[in-house]
Motif scaffolding. Structure first.
Motif, mmCIF file in Angstrom:
data_model
loop_
_atom_site.group_PDB
_atom_site.id
_atom_site.type_symbol
_atom_site.label_atom_id
_atom_site.label_comp_id
_atom_site.label_asym_id
_atom_site.label_seq_id
_atom_site.Cartn_x
_atom_site.Cartn_y
_atom_site.Cartn_z
ATOM 1 N N PRO A 366 -81.786 -33.465 22.638
ATOM 2 C CA PRO A 366 -81.628 -34.864 23.027
ATOM 3 C C PRO A 366 -80.744 -35.648 22.070
ATOM 4 O O PRO A 366 -80.677 -35.343 20.874
ATOM 5 C CB PRO A 366 -83.066 -35.398 23.010
ATOM 6 N N ALA A 367 -80.051 -36.657 22.606
ATOM 7 C CA ALA A 367 -79.160 -37.482 21.792
ATOM 8 C C ALA A 367 -79.958 -38.249 20.750
ATOM 9 O O ALA A 367 -81.142 -38.552 20.925
ATOM 10 C CB ALA A 367 -78.386 -38.451 22.687
ATOM 11 N N ASP A 368 -79.304 -38.566 19.658
ATOM 12 C CA ASP A 368 -79.925 -39.318 18.577
ATOM 13 C C ASP A 368 -79.611 -40.807 18.727
ATOM 14 O O ASP A 368 -78.667 -41.191 19.427
ATOM 15 C CB ASP A 368 -79.431 -38.775 17.248
ATOM 16 N N PRO A 369 -80.402 -41.686 18.071
ATOM 17 C CA PRO A 369 -80.277 -43.126 18.341
ATOM 18 C C PRO A 369 -79.053 -43.819 17.753
ATOM 19 O O PRO A 369 -78.743 -44.950 18.138
ATOM 20 C CB PRO A 369 -81.559 -43.704 17.739
ATOM 21 N N GLY A 370 -78.349 -43.181 16.826
ATOM 22 C CA GLY A 370 -77.196 -43.835 16.212
ATOM 23 C C GLY A 370 -76.141 -44.227 17.239
ATOM 24 O O GLY A 370 -75.826 -43.447 18.140
ATOM 25 N N LEU A 371 -75.591 -45.428 17.097
ATOM 26 C CA LEU A 371 -74.621 -45.915 18.080
ATOM 27 C C LEU A 371 -73.390 -45.020 18.147
ATOM 28 O O LEU A 371 -72.791 -44.861 19.222
ATOM 29 C CB LEU A 371 -74.205 -47.349 17.733
ATOM 30 N N VAL A 410 -65.585 -35.983 20.993
ATOM 31 C CA VAL A 410 -65.256 -35.336 19.728
ATOM 32 C C VAL A 410 -66.047 -36.021 18.619
ATOM 33 O O VAL A 410 -66.533 -37.145 18.777
ATOM 34 C CB VAL A 410 -63.741 -35.401 19.431
ATOM 35 N N CYS A 411 -66.186 -35.339 17.506
ATOM 36 C CA CYS A 411 -66.965 -35.863 16.384
ATOM 37 C C CYS A 411 -66.087 -36.757 15.516
ATOM 38 O O CYS A 411 -65.107 -36.296 14.926
ATOM 39 C CB CYS A 411 -67.514 -34.704 15.564
ATOM 40 N N LEU A 412 -66.421 -38.035 15.425
ATOM 41 C CA LEU A 412 -65.614 -38.969 14.646
ATOM 42 C C LEU A 412 -65.679 -38.668 13.155
ATOM 43 O O LEU A 412 -64.693 -38.864 12.433
ATOM 44 C CB LEU A 412 -66.072 -40.402 14.910
ATOM 45 N N ALA A 413 -66.813 -38.187 12.671
ATOM 46 C CA ALA A 413 -66.945 -37.896 11.245
ATOM 47 C C ALA A 413 -66.021 -36.762 10.817
ATOM 48 O O ALA A 413 -65.672 -36.661 9.642
ATOM 49 C CB ALA A 413 -68.392 -37.547 10.912
ATOM 50 N N ALA A 414 -65.627 -35.902 11.753
ATOM 51 C CA ALA A 414 -64.739 -34.792 11.442
ATOM 52 C C ALA A 414 -63.296 -35.074 11.828
ATOM 53 O O ALA A 414 -62.403 -34.318 11.483
ATOM 54 C CB ALA A 414 -65.206 -33.530 12.172
ATOM 55 N N ASP A 415 -63.042 -36.180 12.513
ATOM 56 C CA ASP A 415 -61.750 -36.408 13.157
ATOM 57 C C ASP A 415 -60.668 -36.832 12.172
ATOM 58 O O ASP A 415 -60.934 -37.476 11.156
ATOM 59 C CB ASP A 415 -61.901 -37.488 14.229
ATOM 60 N N SER A 416 -59.422 -36.490 12.525
ATOM 61 C CA SER A 416 -58.269 -36.957 11.761
ATOM 62 C C SER A 416 -57.103 -37.327 12.675
ATOM 63 O O SER A 416 -56.046 -37.695 12.159
ATOM 64 C CB SER A 416 -57.806 -35.874 10.772
ATOM 65 N N ARG A 417 -57.314 -37.262 14.055
ATOM 66 C CA ARG A 417 -56.122 -37.464 14.894
ATOM 67 C C ARG A 417 -56.396 -37.956 16.319
ATOM 68 O O ARG A 417 -55.460 -38.195 17.066
ATOM 69 C CB ARG A 417 -55.317 -36.170 14.984
ATOM 70 N N VAL A 418 -57.627 -38.170 16.727
ATOM 71 C CA VAL A 418 -57.876 -38.577 18.110
ATOM 72 C C VAL A 418 -57.286 -39.968 18.365
ATOM 73 O O VAL A 418 -57.186 -40.798 17.454
ATOM 74 C CB VAL A 418 -59.390 -38.556 18.423
ATOM 75 N N ARG A 419 -56.896 -40.235 19.616
ATOM 76 C CA ARG A 419 -56.324 -41.533 19.971
ATOM 77 C C ARG A 419 -57.432 -42.580 20.120
ATOM 78 O O ARG A 419 -58.539 -42.250 20.569
ATOM 79 C CB ARG A 419 -55.548 -41.411 21.278
ATOM 80 N N MET A 426 -65.003 -41.969 24.937
ATOM 81 C CA MET A 426 -66.026 -40.968 24.637
ATOM 82 C C MET A 426 -67.310 -41.570 24.082
ATOM 83 O O MET A 426 -68.380 -40.948 24.180
ATOM 84 C CB MET A 426 -65.474 -39.958 23.628
ATOM 85 N N TYR A 427 -67.233 -42.740 23.481
ATOM 86 C CA TYR A 427 -68.394 -43.372 22.851
ATOM 87 C C TYR A 427 -68.708 -44.692 23.556
ATOM 88 O O TYR A 427 -68.205 -45.749 23.178
ATOM 89 C CB TYR A 427 -68.132 -43.602 21.360
#
Length: 456
Positions: A366-371, A410-419, A426-427
């Motif tokens: 299940p998804a976690d509560p963080g925005l 995609v995971c923002l904490a790992a990202d370096s290039r998403v538009r 996605m969020y």
């Protein structure tokens, strides 16, 4: 408090930027940095393990939180421990394990701070059972934009915005963690090989949740009938009766070059083949040896906790295997029922012949509560690709389209290039995050290269 001007990158070593780095050793020193921030704002940083630019702040201030690293006493009644933000998870593990306690969520590396783990809301191999890191935090101390320290509790809007909020709501100073009891310092591990991606997913699903920790390495260079082949590793905490007499020694980190099913293959020496630090030929040979050296099926193998959870930590400089341009980490999740999207992504990567040694498949609960928390029910795949790979931007933009069309992210904490527009799609709770952040921090005290790039 030490102060210097430095060039910083993420763990992937891409897009370096220069900032003034402060290393506070008290809460008041941290508050002084926040109150005295310049127009480019400030951002907290731990050990720099974020692959992208989440902990960089070009032209601004960066608070190196590793100077705040005290661990409180374990409360045996509540099963909790209070840690300052700069405490490393591998150090915390070494303190807790001899006492019979264990962090309920461990990511793939122990070289992450408690503050970084909460700010990224990291997950482990047991997400289906335990959720992500923030779910096990019972209280936070947070330094906000006005220079004040707040106690933040679960169930509040500020807690949910800070969990996975990438340091943009304030500076995490400490966290109180709920722990789990364990009987020994060993894991009981099961390993099996899968012939292709269909076989891999079927075996993953058939295994259910009989063992709480599970992940799979995927060979992304295999093609044809072998596309998506891999090795599934499952584990559970071993009972006390299997604990050997030398139990204290197994707390050590695994040694470099261990055998195929036990962390990194002995074939790690292949990384220095003539086609470069890690080219297609050496990566393909590495993958072949790793796959062939794994057992077809093995159960109940005792393995030290560090070797099971943090095998890559035994290989210093693994982020330098691709010498030119560093690494780009691509981590995404798509929901159950979207397995065809996962198939298409794997086929596209295999067709591109990208030398990705690290490719890890897991299942989320299940998804976690963080925005802005990343996990959502479904399949997640994480891989590291050479930043200098020809047409990499086009490849990843195409994968973003596949993932977004399937309702994934995609995971923002790992990202370096998403538009920015792709991240917003996605969020869906991003607008809520922005609204809360505007109310809490109207002058933009907390900023990072990532927040400017994505308009967070």
């Amino acid at each position: 408090m030490s102060v210097d001007t430095v060039s910083l990158t993420g763990w992937g070593r891409t897009a370096p930027t220069t900032a003034v780095r402060f290393r506070p050793r008290t809460y008041e020193e941290a508050a002084t940095v926040v109150r005295g921030r310049g127009p480019r704002g400030a951002i907290a940083r731990g050990l720099g393990r974020a692959p992208g630019d989440a902990a960089q702040n070009a032209g601004g201030s960066v608070l190196d939180m590793t100077g705040l690293a005290r661990i409180g006493a374990v409360d045996p009644v509540a099963g909790t421990v209070r840690c300052e933000a700069g405490v490393r998870l591998d150090r915390l593990l070494r303190v807790l394990l001899p006492l019979g306690w264990f962090p309920p969520v461990l990511p793939e590396t122990g070289r992450v701070t408690v503050g970084g783990a909460f700010g990224s809301d990291v997950h482990g191999r047991n997400h289906r059972e335990a959720g992500s890191f923030a779910r096990h935090v019972s209280a936070l101390e947070l330094l906000t934009a006005d220079g004040e320290v707040r106690t933040v509790l679960p169930g509040t809007a500020l807690f949910d915005a800070t969990a996975g909020g990438l340091g943009l709501t304030g500076v995490i100073l400490s966290a109180t963690l709920r722990l789990r009891r364990v009987a020994s310092s060993l894991m009981s591990v099961s390993t099996e090989r899968a012939d292709d991606l269909d076989d891999l997913l079927a075996r993953f699903t058939a295994g259910g949740d009989r063992l709480p920790y599970a992940s799979a390495w995927v060979d992304l260079l295999a093609r044809g009938r072998a596309t998506g082949r891999g090795i599934i590793t499952r584990g559970e905490h071993a009972p006390q009766h299997v604990r050997p007499a030398h139990d204290r020694r197994i707390l050590r980190a695994p040694r470099t070059g261990t055998a195929g099913g036990r962390g990194l293959p002995a074939a790690a020496g292949l990384l220095s083949l003539p086609d470069g630090p890690l080219g297609r030929a050496s990566a393909a040979l590495y993958n072949e040896v790793r796959y062939r050296s794994a057992p077809r099926a093995r159960t109940g193998e005792p393995r030290p906790v560090p070797a099971f959870f943090h095998a890559l930590d035994a290989l210093p400089g693994v982020n330098r295997l691709h010498a030119r341009g560093g690494l780009v980490r691509y981590r995404f999740v798509v929901g159950y029922g979207q397995e065809e999207t996962l198939h298409r992504v794997v086929r596209r990567i295999a067709a591109h012949r990208a030398p990705a040694l690290r490719a890890v498949l897991q299942r989320f609960g299940p998804a976690d509560p963080g925005l802005l928390s990343f996990p959502a029910p479904g399949w997640t795949l994480a891989l590291d690709l050479p930043a200098a790979l020809p047409s990499l931007a086009r490849l990843l933009d195409g994968l973003d389209e596949e993932v977004a069309a399937a309702g994934g992210r995609v995971c923002l904490a790992a990202d370096s290039r998403v538009r920015p527009e792709t991240a917003a799609a996605m969020y869906p709770r991003l607008a809520e995050f922005r609204e809360l952040r505007e109310a809490l921090d109207p002058t933009g005290a907390f900023r990072s290269d990532l927040s400017r790039r994505l308009g967070l």
